[in-house]
Design a protein around this motif. Structure first.
Motif, PDB file in Angstrom:
ATOM      1  N   LEU A   1       1.023  -0.988  -0.064  1.00 41.49           N
ATOM      2  CA  LEU A   1      -0.034  -0.091  -0.117  1.00 41.49           C
ATOM      3  C   LEU A   1       0.420   1.334  -0.470  1.00 41.49           C
ATOM      4  CD1 LEU A   1      -3.212   1.175   0.461  1.00 41.49           C
ATOM      5  CD2 LEU A   1      -2.535   0.806   2.878  1.00 41.49           C
ATOM      6  N   LYS A   2       0.320   2.116  -0.772  1.00 42.72           N
ATOM      7  CA  LYS A   2       1.200   3.452  -0.920  1.00 42.72           C
ATOM      8  C   LYS A   2       0.751   4.579   0.425  1.00 42.72           C
ATOM      9  CE  LYS A   2      -0.069   6.744  -3.660  1.00 42.72           C
ATOM     10  NZ  LYS A   2      -0.280   7.777  -2.690  1.00 42.72           N
TER      11      LYS A   2
ATOM     12  N   SER B   1      -9.486  -5.551   0.465  1.00 41.68           N
ATOM     13  CA  SER B   1      -8.887  -4.224   2.388  1.00 41.68           C
ATOM     14  C   SER B   1      -7.756  -3.811   1.924  1.00 41.68           C
ATOM     15  CB  SER B   1      -9.050  -5.642   3.159  1.00 41.68           C
ATOM     16  OG  SER B   1      -8.204  -6.852   2.781  1.00 41.68           O
ATOM     17  N   THR B   2      -6.808  -4.464   0.975  1.00 43.31           N
ATOM     18  CA  THR B   2      -5.258  -3.758   0.816  1.00 43.31           C
ATOM     19  C   THR B   2      -5.833  -2.756   0.561  1.00 43.31           C
ATOM     20  OG1 THR B   2      -4.308  -5.588   0.935  1.00 43.31           O
ATOM     21  CG2 THR B   2      -3.182  -3.958  -0.154  1.00 43.31           C
ATOM     22  N   PHE B   3      -6.273  -2.129  -0.905  1.00 42.30           N
ATOM     23  CA  PHE B   3      -6.401  -1.380  -1.852  1.00 42.30           C
ATOM     24  C   PHE B   3      -8.243  -0.439  -1.735  1.00 42.30           C
ATOM     25  CE2 PHE B   3      -2.877  -3.898  -3.955  1.00 42.30           C
ATOM     26  CZ  PHE B   3      -1.857  -2.557  -3.213  1.00 42.30           C
ATOM     27  N   GLY B   4      -8.854  -1.081  -1.552  1.00 39.23           N
ATOM     28  CA  GLY B   4     -10.126  -0.243  -1.106  1.00 39.23           C
ATOM     29  C   GLY B   4     -10.581   0.205  -0.718  1.00 39.23           C
ATOM     30  N   PRO B   5     -12.308  -0.081   0.308  1.00 34.36           N
ATOM     31  CA  PRO B   5     -12.769   0.594   1.145  1.00 34.36           C
ATOM     32  C   PRO B   5     -12.465  -0.438   2.324  1.00 34.36           C
ATOM     33  CG  PRO B   5     -14.050   0.239  -0.041  1.00 34.36           C
ATOM     34  CD  PRO B   5     -12.857  -0.136  -0.790  1.00 34.36           C
ATOM     35  N   VAL B   6     -12.841  -1.220   2.397  1.00 31.85           N
ATOM     36  CA  VAL B   6     -12.683  -1.941   3.256  1.00 31.85           C
ATOM     37  C   VAL B   6     -11.602  -1.643   4.808  1.00 31.85           C
ATOM     38  CG1 VAL B   6     -12.356  -4.874   4.330  1.00 31.85           C
ATOM     39  CG2 VAL B   6     -13.684  -4.185   1.347  1.00 31.85           C
ATOM     40  N   THR B   7     -12.665  -1.995   5.346  1.00 31.07           N
ATOM     41  CA  THR B   7     -12.022  -1.421   6.822  1.00 31.07           C
ATOM     42  C   THR B   7     -10.696  -2.922   7.085  1.00 31.07           C
ATOM     43  OG1 THR B   7     -13.158  -1.510   7.928  1.00 31.07           O
ATOM     44  CG2 THR B   7     -13.022   0.178   7.092  1.00 31.07           C
ATOM     45  N   ARG B   8     -10.084  -2.719   7.874  1.00 33.10           N
ATOM     46  CA  ARG B   8      -9.511  -3.779   8.733  1.00 33.10           C
ATOM     47  C   ARG B   8      -9.975  -4.001  10.296  1.00 33.10           C
ATOM     48  NH1 ARG B   8      -2.671  -2.689   6.372  1.00 33.10           N
ATOM     49  NH2 ARG B   8      -3.410  -3.276   4.238  1.00 33.10           N
ATOM     50  N   SER B   9      -9.104  -5.251  10.728  1.00 36.95           N
ATOM     51  CA  SER B   9      -9.776  -4.649  12.464  1.00 36.95           C
ATOM     52  C   SER B   9      -9.130  -3.804  13.085  1.00 36.95           C
ATOM     53  CB  SER B   9      -9.316  -6.093  12.794  1.00 36.95           C
ATOM     54  OG  SER B   9      -7.614  -5.998  13.116  1.00 36.95           O
TER      55      SER B   9
END
Length: 298
Positions: free
Chosen positions: A74-75, A112-120
């Protein structure tokens, strides 16, 4: 290369020389012009076929190797680049293959890496582009050519939108499809000219065409207003030749413009065969490529 780019009618050059496109438009060595994914937008876990379009001076087909690899880095916000500098490191790459075209499965964690999905942790991993899109970097290596990245568009939904808006977005959104160049013609002084017999030392207007439906209508989520916005894709064209000269390196059609064509001016040499390539890109990352041999007669 796929599809061909067309040259247009001619007009003898005047004594006053116009400003011409720079070296980026002139193909003097093997050059990676574009990569097209088919389909143009995928969900995590889905497969797509990727094709690299490579220009060779003289118009020969490229017969060398092409290596594809997804980058999972991820940048960082502080980096002013399209993709993370870490994508130069082999440890961030997952090899896809060395055939061209190549079939690859979109990483399951792409959104989850490059989109809008949030991690824990609740950390939002990436911001969308102006069309609301998220992209998985695909590194493309061609021998003796600088590494390049194709941004494979992801279907990740409306991200942080409220539940009702996200539901409406899912119902209305249509995944991007690649545009298709439908034709190329040339004109000079309002006269149609053959691309197989261009006048010597002539000024030729080349026009590339596509269908009205190729500038797709789509819906995007606007975070500022927390609402959905109806839009239409803009179009951008990159032009290349291995001889003669082009007036400009790129042309475009704005989102608000219903035009289905775009033109450039080619300045023909005294004689010979010139190879032209045009890359058509829509605003959501769809691609088509046209290549054509232009013949200049004395």
């Amino acid at each position: 290369m796929k599809h061909a780019v067309v040259f247009a009618g001619a007009l003898v050059l005047a004594a006053c020389k116009p400003d011409l496109a720079g070296d980026d438009a002139l193909v003097t060595s093997t050059r990676l012009l574009a990569v097209r994914g088919e389909p143009a937008e995928t969900a995590p876990g889905a497969t797509a076929t990727y094709t690299a379009f490579i220009a060779v001076p003289g118009g020969d087909d490229y017969a060398g190797a092409v290596r594809y690899a997804f980058c999972d880095a991820l940048k960082p916000p502080a980096e002013n680049a399209v993709v993370a500098s870490a994508c130069r490191d082999a440890s961030t790459l997952t090899d896809v293959g060395t055939t061209n075209p190549v079939v690859a499965k979109t990483p399951a964690d792409a959104c989850s890496t490059f989109g809008p999905v949030t991690r824990s942790t609740g950390f939002r991993t990436a911001a969308p582009d102006e069309t609301g899109g998220y992209y998985q970097p695909l590194r493309v290596d061609v021998p003796h050519v600088a590494p390049a990245f194709h941004l494979a568009r992801l279907s990740c939904g409306a991200g942080q939108a409220a539940a009702d808006v996200a539901t409406e977005f899912a119902a209305r959104y249509h995944a991007n499809e690649n545009p298709h160049i439908s034709g190329l013609n040339g004109t000079a002084a309002s006269r149609s000219v053959s691309l197989d017999a261009l006048p010597s030392n002539a000024r030729v207007t080349l026009t590339v065409h596509w269908a009205k439906a190729d500038a797709e209508k789509y819906v995007s989520y606007d975070a500022d207003s927390a609402s959905l916005v109806d839009r239409r894709e803009s179009m951008q064209l990159a032009w290349y030749v291995d001889g003669g000269a082009l007036e400009t390196e790129s042309t475009s059609v704005a989102e608000s413009d219903p035009a289905t064509s775009s033109s450039n001016v080619f300045f023909a040499p005294a004689s010979g065969e010139i190879h032209l390539w045009v890359v058509l890109r829509d605003a959501r990352g769809g691609v088509d490529v046209l290549s054509r041999t232009l013949v200049v007669a004395r």
